[in-house]
Design an enzyme around this catalytic site. Structure first.
Site, PDB file in Angstrom:
ATOM      1  N   ARG A   1       0.854  -1.193   0.000  1.00 21.10           N
ATOM      2  CA  ARG A   1       0.000   0.000   0.000  1.00 21.10           C
ATOM      3  C   ARG A   1       0.892   1.246   0.000  1.00 21.10           C
ATOM      4  O   ARG A   1       1.689   1.433   0.923  1.00 21.10           O
ATOM      5  CB  ARG A   1      -0.902   0.023   1.238  1.00 21.10           C
ATOM      6  CG  ARG A   1      -1.831  -1.193   1.365  1.00 21.10           C
ATOM      7  CD  ARG A   1      -3.022  -1.114   0.438  1.00 21.10           C
ATOM      8  NE  ARG A   1      -3.743  -2.369   0.364  1.00 21.10           N
ATOM      9  CZ  ARG A   1      -4.731  -2.743   1.162  1.00 21.10           C
ATOM     10  NH1 ARG A   1      -5.100  -1.947   2.152  1.00 21.10           N
ATOM     11  NH2 ARG A   1      -5.345  -3.894   0.990  1.00 21.10           N
TER      12      ARG A   1
ATOM     13  N   GLU B   1       0.178   4.251   0.573  1.00 20.69           N
ATOM     14  CA  GLU B   1      -0.454   5.364   1.285  1.00 20.69           C
ATOM     15  C   GLU B   1       0.576   6.107   2.144  1.00 20.69           C
ATOM     16  O   GLU B   1       1.456   5.495   2.735  1.00 20.69           O
ATOM     17  CB  GLU B   1      -1.570   4.831   2.204  1.00 20.69           C
ATOM     18  CG  GLU B   1      -2.685   4.118   1.458  1.00 20.69           C
ATOM     19  CD  GLU B   1      -3.565   3.299   2.403  1.00 20.69           C
ATOM     20  OE1 GLU B   1      -3.105   2.989   3.520  1.00 20.69           O
ATOM     21  OE2 GLU B   1      -4.687   2.972   2.014  1.00 20.69           O
TER      22      GLU B   1
ATOM     23  N   ARG C   1      -0.705   2.230  13.058  1.00 21.92           N
ATOM     24  CA  ARG C   1      -1.270   0.957  12.592  1.00 21.92           C
ATOM     25  C   ARG C   1      -1.174   0.737  11.083  1.00 21.92           C
ATOM     26  O   ARG C   1      -1.752  -0.209  10.563  1.00 21.92           O
ATOM     27  CB  ARG C   1      -2.727   0.842  13.026  1.00 21.92           C
ATOM     28  CG  ARG C   1      -3.664   1.881  12.443  1.00 21.92           C
ATOM     29  CD  ARG C   1      -5.093   1.587  12.852  1.00 21.92           C
ATOM     30  NE  ARG C   1      -6.061   2.438  12.174  1.00 21.92           N
ATOM     31  CZ  ARG C   1      -7.361   2.257  12.200  1.00 21.92           C
ATOM     32  NH1 ARG C   1      -7.865   1.230  12.859  1.00 21.92           N
ATOM     33  NH2 ARG C   1      -8.178   3.065  11.568  1.00 21.92           N
ATOM     34  N   HIS C   2      -0.455   1.598  10.372  1.00 19.14           N
ATOM     35  CA  HIS C   2      -0.341   1.445   8.925  1.00 19.14           C
ATOM     36  C   HIS C   2       1.098   1.153   8.496  1.00 19.14           C
ATOM     37  O   HIS C   2       2.042   1.720   9.032  1.00 19.14           O
ATOM     38  CB  HIS C   2      -0.820   2.717   8.202  1.00 19.14           C
ATOM     39  CG  HIS C   2      -2.294   2.885   8.214  1.00 19.14           C
ATOM     40  ND1 HIS C   2      -2.938   3.654   9.157  1.00 19.14           N
ATOM     41  CD2 HIS C   2      -3.264   2.383   7.414  1.00 19.14           C
ATOM     42  CE1 HIS C   2      -4.254   3.623   8.927  1.00 19.14           C
ATOM     43  NE2 HIS C   2      -4.467   2.852   7.881  1.00 19.14           N
TER      44      HIS C   2
ATOM     45  N   GLU D   1      -9.981  -1.849  13.664  1.00 17.08           N
ATOM     46  CA  GLU D   1     -10.366  -2.775  12.600  1.00 17.08           C
ATOM     47  C   GLU D   1      -9.196  -3.674  12.212  1.00 17.08           C
ATOM     48  O   GLU D   1      -8.074  -3.209  12.043  1.00 17.08           O
ATOM     49  CB  GLU D   1     -10.845  -1.968  11.382  1.00 17.08           C
ATOM     50  CG  GLU D   1     -11.235  -2.819  10.189  1.00 17.08           C
ATOM     51  CD  GLU D   1     -10.188  -2.766   9.087  1.00 17.08           C
ATOM     52  OE1 GLU D   1      -9.907  -3.839   8.527  1.00 17.08           O
ATOM     53  OE2 GLU D   1      -9.659  -1.680   8.802  1.00 17.08           O
TER      54      GLU D   1
ATOM     55  N   SER E   1     -11.527  -6.836   6.866  1.00 25.24           N
ATOM     56  CA  SER E   1     -12.546  -6.271   5.994  1.00 25.24           C
ATOM     57  C   SER E   1     -13.000  -7.379   5.048  1.00 25.24           C
ATOM     58  O   SER E   1     -12.169  -8.092   4.488  1.00 25.24           O
ATOM     59  CB  SER E   1     -11.958  -5.094   5.194  1.00 25.24           C
ATOM     60  OG  SER E   1     -12.958  -4.444   4.476  1.00 25.24           O
TER      61      SER E   1
ATOM     62  N   ARG F   1      -1.351  -6.661  12.277  1.00 28.22           N
ATOM     63  CA  ARG F   1      -2.363  -5.952  13.074  1.00 28.22           C
ATOM     64  C   ARG F   1      -3.056  -6.900  14.053  1.00 28.22           C
ATOM     65  O   ARG F   1      -3.386  -6.510  15.173  1.00 28.22           O
ATOM     66  CB  ARG F   1      -3.384  -5.282  12.147  1.00 28.22           C
ATOM     67  CG  ARG F   1      -4.192  -4.209  12.853  1.00 28.22           C
ATOM     68  CD  ARG F   1      -5.103  -3.448  11.911  1.00 28.22           C
ATOM     69  NE  ARG F   1      -4.386  -2.548  11.035  1.00 28.22           N
ATOM     70  CZ  ARG F   1      -4.976  -1.673  10.222  1.00 28.22           C
ATOM     71  NH1 ARG F   1      -6.296  -1.611  10.179  1.00 28.22           N
ATOM     72  NH2 ARG F   1      -4.257  -0.888   9.450  1.00 28.22           N
TER      73      ARG F   1
END
Length: 537
Positions: A309, A311, A317-318, A460, A463, A511
């Site tokens: 990712r 991002e 948490r990323h 979370e 998903s 996670r």
């Protein structure tokens, strides 16, 4: 015209006698230093002929470590050293964690391997242990690898500084690999809890606090702590339980490409690259290919692999690369069938970790104290609308058709814990607008979708959803989400040959471990984390 090759007076002159003498003295001084260093090195490697026990200690020569011979010697795991081995001779290998001399005749070494430690004792005795041997042992640098032969003994008082409640009375000690004398971070500092540091401050003592970046810069040392050994052994078991449970439920493990054309999830957060002249990117998810596998009659599949990712998320948490645990399966009637698998899988996982890995969890909790996760035998399920109402009733302003932000997720987790007594629950039937293009809309209200998220301790971790398996609807959804349909034409075409209703979910391994152990940063559960600022080690 000036001759370009003509030497200037400075360039053409020979050095003066004074300069030459100075240079010769400098070289002689350097030669003496090198000779002294070589002599010292040779002395450290040589056997002291004045000591009749010299063969029982020293540095192992390199050629003995080059797979020279199979001797048949048997090493005993440090974790297996118990009172049952009293008076027996053992051979162990590990790191010299701490080294302490008591005068010239006694030395204590705590040796560590696989998270277990044992105290080894050298006591000068005629024909058994010499003073030179004690001196050699106390001269070892911490974290050096050593082989030790000795006799197991059981002391009268409990041993506080080691995990094993026996001692090894050393008869032979050899250094297999030396660590540098000055480590960039000390293991005892890296293993210290915040509680210890704060207590010391209150008592007027200042202890070293190793910050996160320093830990990651010297990760090879940081991961030697008992807590980190526990974290990554727990992580291994989460992956193992995931695999074994799904295999027992008829799933097939697959491997999908990480080099793809276009974008697997939609959006711009992809790592783009040139693929032999073609535009490509690293896969954000195995989503498209695991669905193709379902269309290829695999019925139930899972994958464990890297996910990328791009991002710019600088949060706790990323990560830009993490390990994805992905599942896809045919649905007979309802997407609740997928949620049923999630329920059974994670309850079984939590049970197994709590029952079978107490030592690892205890090691983690010693440095990073946490309360065991609260979860129900039958996992709680709430609709998104029910979750929104709980938040609104608590005075939280949330968009009923938007996604929940981090603060809202945490607040809802707190409310769920207070009302239902669980920190693990499923929130389903999310608004369609906040889900990926391949998510199936609800039959009774197209504003919502047959999707779900799963939460641990208010964050979370999963998903999932029922997927769109009708190519015309899938095309319309992709276009509505701004995706170039040409880049996913192979994916869409795979549904034109007869596709069963199906759904699945994705889990971030790091996670799961972070939240199960209530750690405050995902970098603690990634062996070599990759975030927007870190590409090494």
């Amino acid at each position: 015209m000036e001759d370009e090759n003509r030497q200037t007076p400075e360039e053409g002159q020979a050095p003066s006698k004074k300069a030459a003498k100075k240079e010769a003295a400098k070289l002689e001084k350097q030669r003496r230093r090198e000779a002294e260093a070589a002599a010292a090195a040779a002395a450290s490697l040589s056997i002291d002929s004045a000591d009749p026990l010299a063969a029982n200690y020293g540095d192992v020569p390199l050629n003995d470590l080059q797979s020279k011979a199979v001797t048949g010697r048997k090493w005993t795991d440090i974790g297996a050293l118990t009172e049952e081995l009293k008076d027996q001779q053992v051979l162990i290998r590990g790191r010299a964690q701490t080294i302490r001399a008591v005068g010239k005749n006694i030395a204590f070494l705590v040796v560590r391997k696989k998270g277990f430690t044992v105290q080894c004792v050298l006591t000068v005795q005629n024909d058994v242990v010499s003073r030179q041997m004690v001196k050699f042992a106390t001269g070892l640098s911490r974290e050096s690898h050593v082989d030790i032969e000795g006799i197991v003994s059981v002391p009268d008082t409990p041993i506080k500084g080691a995990s094993q409640q026996v001692e090894v009375q050393v008869r032979k000690i050899y250094c297999v690999s030396k660590a540098v004398p000055n480590l960039p971070i000390n293991i005892e500092d890296a293993a210290r809890s915040e509680i210890e540091i704060e207590k010391a401050l209150q008592a007027g003592e200042q202890l070293v606090r190793v910050n996160q970046d320093t830990r990651l810069n010297y990760r090879v040392l940081d991961i030697r702590t008992a807590a980190n050994q526990g974290i990554f052994r727990i992580q291994c078991q989460v992956e193992n339980i995931f695999r074994q449970f799904l295999l027992s439920e008829g799933f097939v493990g697959i491997h999908t490409p990480k080099l793809i054309a276009g974008s697997s999830e939609g959006g711009s957060a992809v790592f783009k690259l040139d693929y032999k002249g073609q535009a490509a990117c690293l896969a954000q998810s195995p989503q498209l290919h695991k669905q193709i596998a379902i269309c290829g009659d695999f019925d139930r599949v899972f994958e464990i692999g890297p996910v990328f990712r791009a991002e710019d998320s600088y949060t706790h948490r990323h990560l830009c690369e993490f390990t994805g645990l992905d599942v896809e399966m045919e649905i007979e009637e309802h997407y609740f069938e997928v949620m049923d698998v999630v329920d059974r899988l994670f309850v079984a996982m939590f049970d197994s970790l709590n029952e079978n890995f107490k030592k690892e969890l205890e090691a983690i909790g010693k440095q990073y104290p946490f309360e065991p996760l609260k979860y129900l035998r039958k996992t709680l399920r709430l609709t998104f609308e029910e979750g929104v109402k709980m938040l609104q009733d608590a005075g939280v302003n949330v968009d009923p058709l938007g996604d929940l932000n981090t603060e809202a997720e945490r607040k809802l987790g707190q409310l769920v814990l207070e009302k239902y007594g669980t920190e693990f629950y499923i929130l389903h039937r999310y608004p369609l607008a906040v889900r990926p293009f391949y998510t199936m809309p609800c039959y009774d209200d197209q504003t919502y979708s047959n999707s779900f998220d799963v939460f641990i301790r208010g964050e979370e971790i999963i998903s999932g959803a029922q997927r769109v398996h009708v190519p015309e609807l899938l095309t319309a959804r992709a276009e509505a989400c701004g995706i170039d349909v040409k880049t996913i034409s192979t994916y869409i075409d795979s549904f034109r040959y007869g596709a069963p209703p199906h759904g699945g979910f994705g889990v971030g391994l790091e996670r799961v471990v972070m939240l199960f152990c209530a750690l405050n940063n995902i970098r603690k559960t990634s062996l070599f984390p990759r975030d927007p600022l870190r590409l090494a080690p």
